[in-house]
Design a protein around this motif. Structure first.
Motif, PDB file in Angstrom:
ATOM      1  N   ASP A  27      15.212  20.305  29.824  1.00  0.00           N
ATOM      2  CA  ASP A  27      15.636  19.879  28.494  1.00  0.00           C
ATOM      3  C   ASP A  27      14.563  19.005  27.846  1.00  0.00           C
ATOM      4  O   ASP A  27      14.153  19.231  26.700  1.00  0.00           O
ATOM      5  CB  ASP A  27      16.951  19.106  28.627  1.00  0.00           C
ATOM      6  N   THR A  82      16.815  15.691  20.799  1.00  0.00           N
ATOM      7  CA  THR A  82      17.171  16.465  21.987  1.00  0.00           C
ATOM      8  C   THR A  82      16.811  17.930  21.795  1.00  0.00           C
ATOM      9  O   THR A  82      16.576  18.385  20.675  1.00  0.00           O
ATOM     10  CB  THR A  82      18.683  16.344  22.266  1.00  0.00           C
ATOM     11  N   ALA A  92      18.144  18.372  33.478  1.00  0.00           N
ATOM     12  CA  ALA A  92      17.575  17.516  32.433  1.00  0.00           C
ATOM     13  C   ALA A  92      16.077  17.707  32.260  1.00  0.00           C
ATOM     14  O   ALA A  92      15.561  17.635  31.131  1.00  0.00           O
ATOM     15  CB  ALA A  92      17.873  16.052  32.751  1.00  0.00           C
ATOM     16  N   LYS A 130      18.059  13.639  26.605  1.00  0.00           N
ATOM     17  CA  LYS A 130      18.792  14.775  27.165  1.00  0.00           C
ATOM     18  C   LYS A 130      19.931  15.186  26.230  1.00  0.00           C
ATOM     19  O   LYS A 130      20.670  14.350  25.718  1.00  0.00           O
ATOM     20  CB  LYS A 130      19.377  14.411  28.536  1.00  0.00           C
TER      21      LYS A 130
END
Length: 348
Positions: free
Chosen positions: A164, A97, A161, A152
């Motif tokens: 991200d 992530t 998102a 995410k």
């Protein structure tokens, strides 16, 4: 390493570590593999014994064997040189992530040996995309194709998102041979909602554009889907893939279903999280077959879920998968499983 030796000695020892805590066993296994990856002669010797002998070109990438390591086993790329030595024809790291995160509270990993299954609610515990990029720059070429699964961050609202995912793709783009867009883990709140057609269309469209801006030869993007989707929902995902030139799909992630557990292990099955292992095998095969039929075999598929033996791998390939990945089957059966599948495919 023979299958009997692995099961009777090494697996028994690993399963007993930390009073049976699977996460303790996982961490100690990873530590041993990190040490192994730093001994080139051992890596070379193992690769001769376990390596595949067939080449598979899928979405423009050449794989030296049909079996890959699924995401989740080596999230932060700590033991990258060890996996090809055990016969894996590709390695998928992550899910990573944008932000480093510890994952969900412990305990969060449960082994169900009678059912040959694992339940996890890890929650994308990883050091973050930038840290993985630094490690990959230091490690250099792995020797087999490297997939990178991106997801995410828990702290990122669902409506943010896209940025991200885009940050992770930018940071890691120089290092991956393909990128898996993970929108199907059940362990990050709101993540599976990104499989809905409108949300997925926006996400995949932006990542595709970003990849094209980053390189004149964009890296293949794949979408990893949940086994719990209906056929109609899968068809909508496939339409989004077609609209944006997605290179393939990974079928499947873990399931929220608890079919196939023994009576003795059903109480453990009540734990929240995604289930992987033998009980997922039939559904994974059905999803692979549906994707192959729906797309006329035009969209490459990496099949993952419930592969514990050669027959399971061959059935997944016959259903329409171009490659297969292992996680839980590898935990229970050891590296000999990789070797057996490699040899069976080469003999066809």
């Amino acid at each position: 390493m023979g299958s009997v030796v692995y099961k009777q000695l090494l697996r028994r020892t690993l399963f007993s570590l930390g009073q049976g805590d699977p996460e303790v066993a996982h961490e100690r296994t990873m530590a041993a593999l990190v040490r192994l990856s730093k001994v080139p002669p051992a890596v070379t010797a193992l690769r001769r014994a376990f390596g595949g002998k067939t080449q598979h070109t899928v979405f423009g990438v050449t794989f030296p064997g049909p079996v890959g390591l699924a995401a989740g086993m080596d999230k932060d790329g700590r033991a990258l040189k060890a996996w090809p030595a055990m016969g894996f024809g590709h390695v998928e790291v992550g899910t990573v992530t944008r932000h480093a995160q510890p994952g969900n509270p412990k305990p969060r990993l449960y082994r169900l040996p009678e059912s040959e299954a694992i339940i996890n609610r890890m929650g994308f515990n990883n050091a973050g995309a930038d840290a993985l990029a630094a490690r990959l720059a230091e490690v250099g070429p792995v020797g087999v194709p490297l997939g990178i699964s991106i997801g995410k961050s828990k702290v990122t609202p669902v409506d943010e998102a896209v940025e991200d995912y885009r940050h992770s793709l930018r940071a890691l783009h120089p290092f991956g041979d393909y990128f898996a867009i993970n929108v199907s883990s059940p362990n990050t709140p709101g993540l599976r909602g990104l499989q809905d057609r409108a949300a997925l269309d926006a996400l995949v469209g932006e990542l595709r554009r970003e990849s094209q801006e980053l390189s004149s030869t964009p890296k293949p993007l794949l979408v990893k889907i949940a086994p719990d989707l209906t056929d109609q929902a899968i068809a909508e995902v496939l339409q989004v893939c077609a609209d944006h030139g997605v290179a393939g799909v990974i079928a499947t992630n873990t399931t929220l279903a608890r079919n196939g557990l023994t009576a003795a292990e059903r109480p453990v099955g009540a734990e929240a999280g995604g289930l992987s292992g033998r009980p997922l095998g039939l559904r994974a095969r059905d999803v692979v077959a549906f994707v192959a039929k729906e797309t006329g075999g035009a969209l490459p598929v990496i099949g993952v879920g419930g592969v514990f033996d050669v027959d399971g791998a061959l059935r997944l390939l016959d259903a329409g998968a171009d490659l297969v990945q292992l996680y839980t089957g590898f935990v229970f059966e050891g590296p000999q499983l990789v070797r057996r599948i490699n040899r069976a495919v080469a003999a066809r």
